[in-house]
Scaffold this motif. Sequence first.
Motif, mmCIF file in Angstrom:
data_model
loop_
_atom_site.group_PDB
_atom_site.id
_atom_site.type_symbol
_atom_site.label_atom_id
_atom_site.label_comp_id
_atom_site.label_asym_id
_atom_site.label_seq_id
_atom_site.Cartn_x
_atom_site.Cartn_y
_atom_site.Cartn_z
ATOM 1 N N PRO A 99 0.823 -1.220 0.000
ATOM 2 C CA PRO A 99 0.000 0.000 0.000
ATOM 3 C C PRO A 99 0.856 1.269 0.000
ATOM 4 O O PRO A 99 0.476 2.280 -0.598
ATOM 5 C CB PRO A 99 -0.820 -0.096 1.291
ATOM 6 N N LEU A 100 2.032 1.214 0.659
ATOM 7 C CA LEU A 100 2.923 2.375 0.681
ATOM 8 C C LEU A 100 3.415 2.709 -0.722
ATOM 9 O O LEU A 100 3.469 3.884 -1.107
ATOM 10 C CB LEU A 100 4.113 2.121 1.618
ATOM 11 N N PHE A 101 3.764 1.700 -1.507
ATOM 12 C CA PHE A 101 4.242 1.945 -2.869
ATOM 13 C C PHE A 101 3.167 2.675 -3.681
ATOM 14 O O PHE A 101 3.458 3.614 -4.423
ATOM 15 C CB PHE A 101 4.639 0.640 -3.567
ATOM 16 N N ASP A 102 1.911 2.246 -3.528
ATOM 17 C CA ASP A 102 0.804 2.915 -4.232
ATOM 18 C C ASP A 102 0.671 4.366 -3.769
ATOM 19 O O ASP A 102 0.486 5.279 -4.577
ATOM 20 C CB ASP A 102 -0.521 2.179 -3.993
ATOM 21 N N PHE A 103 0.767 4.577 -2.456
ATOM 22 C CA PHE A 103 0.669 5.928 -1.881
ATOM 23 C C PHE A 103 1.780 6.830 -2.426
ATOM 24 O O PHE A 103 1.531 7.972 -2.827
ATOM 25 C CB PHE A 103 0.755 5.836 -0.352
ATOM 26 N N LEU A 104 3.008 6.317 -2.464
ATOM 27 C CA LEU A 104 4.149 7.112 -2.931
ATOM 28 C C LEU A 104 4.020 7.445 -4.417
ATOM 29 O O LEU A 104 4.316 8.561 -4.836
ATOM 30 C CB LEU A 104 5.465 6.367 -2.670
ATOM 31 N N GLU A 105 3.573 6.476 -5.198
ATOM 32 C CA GLU A 105 3.411 6.701 -6.635
ATOM 33 C C GLU A 105 2.339 7.759 -6.898
ATOM 34 O O GLU A 105 2.510 8.641 -7.741
ATOM 35 C CB GLU A 105 3.048 5.385 -7.331
ATOM 36 N N GLU A 106 1.251 7.677 -6.160
ATOM 37 C CA GLU A 106 0.172 8.658 -6.295
ATOM 38 C C GLU A 106 0.655 10.049 -5.890
ATOM 39 O O GLU A 106 0.328 11.051 -6.503
ATOM 40 C CB GLU A 106 -0.991 8.219 -5.397
ATOM 41 N N ARG A 107 1.478 10.082 -4.874
ATOM 42 C CA ARG A 107 1.954 11.351 -4.311
ATOM 43 C C ARG A 107 3.042 12.004 -5.157
ATOM 44 O O ARG A 107 3.070 13.197 -5.358
ATOM 45 C CB ARG A 107 2.500 11.037 -2.922
ATOM 46 N N TYR A 108 4.010 11.204 -5.631
ATOM 47 C CA TYR A 108 5.191 11.756 -6.287
ATOM 48 C C TYR A 108 5.213 11.595 -7.802
ATOM 49 O O TYR A 108 6.079 12.157 -8.466
ATOM 50 C CB TYR A 108 6.466 11.127 -5.701
ATOM 51 N N GLY A 109 4.337 10.799 -8.363
ATOM 52 C CA GLY A 109 4.348 10.618 -9.821
ATOM 53 C C GLY A 109 5.395 9.605 -10.235
ATOM 54 O O GLY A 109 5.396 8.472 -9.771
ATOM 55 N N LYS A 110 6.323 10.039 -11.103
ATOM 56 C CA LYS A 110 7.346 9.118 -11.625
ATOM 57 C C LYS A 110 8.345 8.758 -10.529
ATOM 58 O O LYS A 110 9.123 9.592 -10.073
ATOM 59 C CB LYS A 110 8.078 9.756 -12.805
ATOM 60 N N ILE A 111 8.297 7.499 -10.108
ATOM 61 C CA ILE A 111 9.245 7.009 -9.106
ATOM 62 C C ILE A 111 9.684 5.602 -9.496
ATOM 63 O O ILE A 111 9.040 4.932 -10.295
ATOM 64 C CB ILE A 111 8.639 6.966 -7.671
ATOM 65 N N ARG A 112 10.798 5.183 -8.914
ATOM 66 C CA ARG A 112 11.200 3.778 -8.982
ATOM 67 C C ARG A 112 11.560 3.361 -7.566
ATOM 68 O O ARG A 112 12.253 4.086 -6.854
ATOM 69 C CB ARG A 112 12.399 3.567 -9.901
ATOM 70 N N ILE A 113 11.058 2.222 -7.165
ATOM 71 C CA ILE A 113 11.298 1.716 -5.821
ATOM 72 C C ILE A 113 12.362 0.619 -5.867
ATOM 73 O O ILE A 113 12.252 -0.328 -6.642
ATOM 74 C CB ILE A 113 9.993 1.140 -5.217
ATOM 75 N N LEU A 114 13.394 0.775 -5.041
ATOM 76 C CA LEU A 114 14.405 -0.269 -4.857
ATOM 77 C C LEU A 114 14.299 -0.699 -3.393
ATOM 78 O O LEU A 114 14.282 0.152 -2.500
ATOM 79 C CB LEU A 114 15.807 0.264 -5.162
ATOM 80 N N GLU A 115 14.229 -1.998 -3.150
ATOM 81 C CA GLU A 115 14.059 -2.472 -1.780
ATOM 82 C C GLU A 115 15.337 -3.076 -1.209
ATOM 83 O O GLU A 115 16.140 -3.641 -1.930
ATOM 84 C CB GLU A 115 12.939 -3.523 -1.723
ATOM 85 N N GLU A 116 15.471 -2.934 0.113
ATOM 86 C CA GLU A 116 16.540 -3.578 0.879
ATOM 87 C C GLU A 116 17.925 -3.304 0.295
ATOM 88 O O GLU A 116 18.617 -4.215 -0.150
ATOM 89 C CB GLU A 116 16.296 -5.094 0.989
ATOM 90 N N LYS A 117 18.340 -2.050 0.279
ATOM 91 C CA LYS A 117 19.651 -1.667 -0.264
ATOM 92 C C LYS A 117 20.641 -1.441 0.876
ATOM 93 O O LYS A 117 20.353 -0.713 1.825
ATOM 94 C CB LYS A 117 19.558 -0.381 -1.106
ATOM 95 N N GLN A 118 21.810 -2.047 0.737
ATOM 96 C CA GLN A 118 22.858 -1.889 1.745
ATOM 97 C C GLN A 118 23.379 -0.452 1.736
ATOM 98 O O GLN A 118 23.580 0.144 0.682
ATOM 99 C CB GLN A 118 24.008 -2.857 1.452
ATOM 100 N N MET A 119 23.569 0.127 2.912
ATOM 101 C CA MET A 119 24.154 1.476 3.049
ATOM 102 C C MET A 119 25.010 1.459 4.309
ATOM 103 O O MET A 119 24.495 1.414 5.408
ATOM 104 C CB MET A 119 23.073 2.549 3.121
ATOM 105 N N GLY A 120 26.309 1.455 4.122
ATOM 106 C CA GLY A 120 27.200 1.369 5.282
ATOM 107 C C GLY A 120 26.942 0.087 6.045
ATOM 108 O O GLY A 120 26.906 -1.001 5.481
#
Length: 198
Positions: free
Chosen positions: A10-31
């Motif tokens: 549901p969050l992905f749908d909310f973000l797409e509706e809110r921001y328009g063109k997006i790409r979601i990448l999940e579980e990315k290592q950072m430090g």
Amino acid sequence: MLYDKDIREPLFDFLEERYGKIRILEEKQMGKSRADIVMVLPDTIAGIEIKSDADTYVRLKRQVRDYNRYYDSNLVVAGSTHALHIKEYVPKWWGIITAEKMGNTVDFYTLREPKPNPKVDMKRKLSILWRPELAHIQELNKMPKYREKSKAFVIEKILLKVPRETLALQISEELFERDYTTIEERIREYKRKKKHGL
């Protein structure tokens, strides 16, 4: 009670509706941490941490530090049990979205808009890209290939040569175009060219 798995789709749908063109990448290592979600926008990258009702704040301090190093802006998506106190645990420039179960759906409410992250480290942001993606940015900006040099060396050279606004657009474009099905082939091709000095 909302769990991480209940929030994501549901969050992905909310973000797409809110921001328009997006790409979601999940579980990315950072430090030493892992970003739950990286949201790519045309000129910026946002890190998103999910704090479901089942989560605690134990690792959040370290996670916040790592998110701040890598992303242009950051958000936390908090279950209703955290809604009252989450702002005490994240910097004032972080956006806050609350998630609440409403019948069979999840309702999202923006408690605070994200602001630009003053601590983003462009070297770390660029390190998100794979070597062939960096090579494409070098090509776009008519830079030498530096095939024998390290990734860190190439990142330094890109930062010296490419204006920040241009680079922000190019990084996002590389991530929009990233194809996980062909990356092994692209990396092999990159290494082959490096080996043969092409």
